[in-house]
Design an enzyme around this catalytic site. Structure first.
Site, PDB file in Angstrom:
ATOM      1  N   HIS A 160      29.879 -14.178 -10.788  1.00 38.21           N
ATOM      2  CA  HIS A 160      29.446 -12.612 -10.575  1.00 38.21           C
ATOM      3  C   HIS A 160      30.271 -12.532  -9.327  1.00 38.21           C
ATOM      4  O   HIS A 160      30.044 -12.740  -8.007  1.00 38.21           O
ATOM      5  CB  HIS A 160      27.992 -12.601 -10.557  1.00 38.21           C
ATOM      6  CG  HIS A 160      27.258 -13.017 -11.658  1.00 38.21           C
ATOM      7  ND1 HIS A 160      26.352 -13.894 -11.676  1.00 38.21           N
ATOM      8  CD2 HIS A 160      27.184 -12.298 -12.752  1.00 38.21           C
ATOM      9  CE1 HIS A 160      25.842 -13.939 -12.779  1.00 38.21           C
ATOM     10  NE2 HIS A 160      26.561 -12.938 -13.484  1.00 38.21           N
ATOM     11  N   CYS A 163      33.295  -7.444  -4.236  1.00 37.72           N
ATOM     12  CA  CYS A 163      34.190  -7.322  -3.152  1.00 37.72           C
ATOM     13  C   CYS A 163      33.712  -8.148  -1.719  1.00 37.72           C
ATOM     14  O   CYS A 163      32.241  -8.081  -2.040  1.00 37.72           O
ATOM     15  CB  CYS A 163      34.669  -6.229  -2.907  1.00 37.72           C
ATOM     16  SG  CYS A 163      33.566  -5.024  -1.873  1.00 37.72           S
ATOM     17  N   CYS A 191      20.894 -12.487 -12.061  1.00 36.69           N
ATOM     18  CA  CYS A 191      21.254 -13.729 -11.851  1.00 36.69           C
ATOM     19  C   CYS A 191      20.583 -14.657 -10.679  1.00 36.69           C
ATOM     20  O   CYS A 191      20.191 -13.762  -9.578  1.00 36.69           O
ATOM     21  CB  CYS A 191      22.753 -13.775 -11.509  1.00 36.69           C
ATOM     22  SG  CYS A 191      23.429 -15.541 -11.044  1.00 36.69           S
ATOM     23  N   CYS A 317     -50.168   9.068   9.725  1.00 37.59           N
ATOM     24  CA  CYS A 317     -50.416   9.100   8.211  1.00 37.59           C
ATOM     25  C   CYS A 317     -49.632   8.108   7.448  1.00 37.59           C
ATOM     26  O   CYS A 317     -48.601   7.659   7.668  1.00 37.59           O
ATOM     27  CB  CYS A 317     -50.099  10.462   7.768  1.00 37.59           C
ATOM     28  SG  CYS A 317     -50.429  10.335   6.038  1.00 37.59           S
ATOM     29  N   CYS A 322     -40.725   9.276   0.105  1.00 39.67           N
ATOM     30  CA  CYS A 322     -39.255   8.854   0.275  1.00 39.67           C
ATOM     31  C   CYS A 322     -38.420  10.213   0.031  1.00 39.67           C
ATOM     32  O   CYS A 322     -38.416  10.762  -0.684  1.00 39.67           O
ATOM     33  CB  CYS A 322     -38.782   7.865  -0.613  1.00 39.67           C
ATOM     34  SG  CYS A 322     -36.994   7.420  -0.706  1.00 39.67           S
ATOM     35  N   CYS A 333     -49.628  -1.081   2.604  1.00 38.67           N
ATOM     36  CA  CYS A 333     -49.533  -2.035   1.587  1.00 38.67           C
ATOM     37  C   CYS A 333     -48.086  -1.783   0.584  1.00 38.67           C
ATOM     38  O   CYS A 333     -47.909  -2.801  -0.302  1.00 38.67           O
ATOM     39  CB  CYS A 333     -50.617  -2.090   0.599  1.00 38.67           C
ATOM     40  SG  CYS A 333     -50.919  -0.697  -0.350  1.00 38.67           S
TER      41      CYS A 333
END
Ligand SMILES: [Zn+2]
Ligand SMILES: [Zn+2]
Ligand SMILES: [Zn+2]
Ligand SMILES: [Zn+2]
Lengths: 518, 156
Positions: A160, A163, A191, A317, A322, A333
């Site tokens: 291959h 220049c 290659c 309380c 949630c 509990c």
């Protein structure tokens, strides 16, 4: 290490059947395999000290090398292998690099199928063509499209041709910008032929040649399992150690580079004795993922038993709702609120199934969190203290100068301060890692001894650390005391590390995780 | 460098003369040979059939010693193209380890188009699309086609 101490170490090992019982027979113990297949990188630069103390159970054999030593050693190997294969040095170098410097495998493969081996390393097509540029009639460079008559061109054996200007530019870009050395391919599309050293000699400018050789040395070390670069910034040394990856659950290979940096050869992190690499990795990951710590909740918060989001208790309380999933439950509990009827003010449903499951889960996660934090706080504390000690170390020099002028002591005589602060650093480093180690340790009859050793070292360290708080004027008078405390610290460290290493080697520690899958 | 311009001009001339299938290439701006505007037809027998994709090919100053960069300007549902405003395509030939100074733009365009015909889920940049491509091909094709209609229909 002296030959005697090494024998002692090895025989101690073999009496226990070595590390890998019944496993690959080529690996009996650390270091030995390495010495079997190639001589140590020793050019007589590292005189073995015959008077050195016998090796401790946590110590490993290693050597430190500079770039020139490595280059010389590479050249020696290339010569040896080249003579066996009947190949010139530049091809041998490529073959060795391609085989990642496993010369046994290379020689064996080459003896069986020389063409295959050459082809795979990009050295296919026999017949020597001298490396030189030439002018070819009617040539057009496929890279720059230049077709000027008289253009210098170059091709390797693959044919291959481009220049010379393009070839040069390509090589310099690979070396300079991409830091590529051992495996630069032909510029031809598709290659895989490797650019050989003759080509490089011909086309590469001198300043780049140095860089190229530097990169080659890098790749050499990178390719060898028994060589590693010292990770200290700007350090140019490489360390050689025979401990294999598969041994890392049985030993913590700590090495000291000539630059003074202590590091683990297994993972290249800073000295983490006595904790094996796998646990270090897990621990650091755990600490990094600080969600656990962030979620650390005081006694005033709990997780919703349904969606696990954190709920803060405000007021007295016990009827909790949630915010996230609207689950209503009892604070006491953790049971579903609707099961409570009107008895909310005095929860009497502690044994209720829905509550006890949630309580169990909650208690468990809280317990494991608290356990983690117990060890983490101590680990972090020693890390922090080591930093403070480092400040002391920096002040030590100043103190030493003061001491010299105020007490008339010579520089040699005030060295004890320097020795003391270095011992302090090292012991703190060890202590820090004992907490990560302890976190993964499952209780058995050995844990108590470990904890005693840990406690003793901790006390020794704090006693020594205190000495540094004293006014400089008193330091001279405390010299003997301080030296005693320093050597006591070192002694406690050795005891702790020896005990831990012995048990690790024998597989006597039980961990609460599977260290092999880490 | 002058060499680079000469090479680019030659490649452009070659591509105009011998166009890779389903691809047209033009300079974005006649005075700038480093930016190419690419139109790519979705390959037949692929969910992209009937679509037309606009791509931007950018050549580095050091071309051909450094690889070009390819970017989808038309949104495309594909495991190897980033689903963001970069539209970067993961092509082996565009990586500096694989690119050679003698590799050609026409090869890049051919490879890119063949990746439309055959995605490579093992080398994906969009892992969830790759998972879907592997495990639920029908749904993958449905979404890909929907995106073609939405973003890549020819008259748009
Ligand atoms: Zn050229
Ligand atoms: Zn070639
Ligand atoms: Zn170093
Ligand atoms: Zn390690």
């Amino acid at each position: 290490m002296s030959a005697d101490s090494e024998d002692e170490f090895m025989s101690g090992m073999s009496s226990e059947g070595g590390f890998e019982d019944g496993n690959e027979s080529d690996s009996v113990s650390f270091g030995e395999e390495f010495e079997d297949d190639e001589p140590a990188l020793d050019f007589g630069l590292h005189d073995k000290d015959i008077t050195s103390a016998p090796k401790k159970p946590y110590e490993v054999d290693f050597d430190v090398f500079g770039p020139r030593d490595i280059q010389k050693y590479q050249d020696k190997q290339i010569d040896e292998v080249g003579a066996i294969l009947g190949q010139p040095p530049e091809s041998t170098a490529i073959l060795l690099r391609h085989a990642r410097w496993n010369k046994e495998r290379l020689i064996e493969g080459y003896m069986d199928h020389p063409e295959d081996v050459l082809e795979k390393a990009g050295l296919g097509l026999a017949g020597a063509v001298p490396a030189k540029t030439m002018v070819v009639d009617g040539f057009v460079c496929d890279i720059c499209c230049e077709d000027e008559p008289g253009l210098e061109t170059y091709a390797m054996k693959c044919g291959h041709r481009y220049c010379a200007e393009c070839y040069r530019h390509y090589l310099s870009q690979k070396i300079r910008e991409e830091g590529e050395a051992a495996r630069i391919q032909c510029p031809g599309d598709g290659c895989s032929r490797i650019v050989d050293s003759k080509t490089l000699e011909l086309l590469v400018e001198d300043d780049l040649k140095d860089r190229y050789h530097e990169l080659l040395t890098r790749t050499y070390v990178d390719d060898k399992d028994n060589l590693k670069w010292c990770p200290a910034p700007n350090c140019i040394y490489a360390v050689e150690c025979g401990v294999k990856k598969r041994d890392l659950n049985r030993i913590v290979p700590t090495v000291r580079c000539d630059c003074g940096h202590y590091f683990c050869f297994g993972c290249t992190l800073n000295d983490h004795l006595p904790t094996p690499c796998a646990l270090v990795k897990m621990w650091l990951k755990k600490c990094e993922d600080d969600s656990e710590t962030a979620n650390w909740i005081s006694a005033n918060t709990k997780e919703c038993p349904r969606c696990n989001s954190t709920i803060e208790k405000n007021g007295g309380c016990n009827h909790m709702t949630c915010r996230k999933c609207k689950n209503e439950f009892c604070w006491i509990c953790m049971g579903v609120w609707s099961e409570h009827g009107t008895s909310w003010y005095n929860c009497n449903r502690y044994e209720e199934k829905s509550g006890s499951d949630a309580r169990d889960a909650q208690a468990k996660s809280r317990q494991s969190l608290e356990r983690y934090l117990h060890y983490y706080n101590r680990y972090a504390n020693h890390e922090q203290s080591a930093k403070l000690d480092k400040d002391i170390y920096l002040k030590t020099e100043k103190k030493m100068t003061n001491l010299q002028s105020s007490s008339g002591m010579s520089w040699i005589e005030v060295q004890f301060l320097d020795t003391a602060s270095q011992a302090l650093q090292q012991c703190r480093q060890t202590l820090k890692w004992t907490y990560a180690f302890a976190y993964y340790l499952a209780r058995n009859n050995l844990t108590e001894i470990f904890e005693d050793n840990q406690k003793d070292l901790e006390m020794a360290v704090e006693n020594l650390s205190e000495m540094f708080e004293k006014p400089t004027s008193e330091l001279a008078a405390l010299k003997v005391d301080m030296m005693d405390k320093t050597s006591y610290c070192n002694k406690r460290r050795i005891i702790l590390l020896s005990d831990t290493a012995e048990n690790l080697k024998n597989g006597s520690w039980k961990f609460n995780i599977d260290i092999n899958t880490a | 460098m002058a060499g680079s311009q000469r090479r680019i001009a030659k490649e452009l001339a070659e591509i105009t003369k011998d166009t890779p299938e389903g691809v047209t290439a033009n300079l974005v701006d006649e005075s700038d040979v480093y930016r190419w505007s690419i139109l790519m037809e979705g390959p037949e027998d692929s969910p992209y059939a009937g679509g037309q994709f606009k791509l931007l090919l950018t050549l580095p100053v050091d071309y051909p010693f450094k690889p070009p960069a390819l970017k989808f300007e038309t949104k495309i549902y594909h495991p190897n193209v980033t689903n963001d405003d970069k539209g970067a395509m993961c092509l082996g030939i565009l990586k500096s380890e694989e690119w050679k100074p003698s590799s050609k733009i026409s090869a890049v365009l051919r490879t890119a188009r063949s990746l439309l015909a055959e995605p490579n889920p093992d080398d994906a940049v969009e892992t969830s699309i790759a998972e879907q491509f592997k495990n639920d091909r029908k749904e993958f094709e449905r979404v890909a086609k929907e995106w073609v209609t939405r973003y890549a229909s020819k008259r748009a």
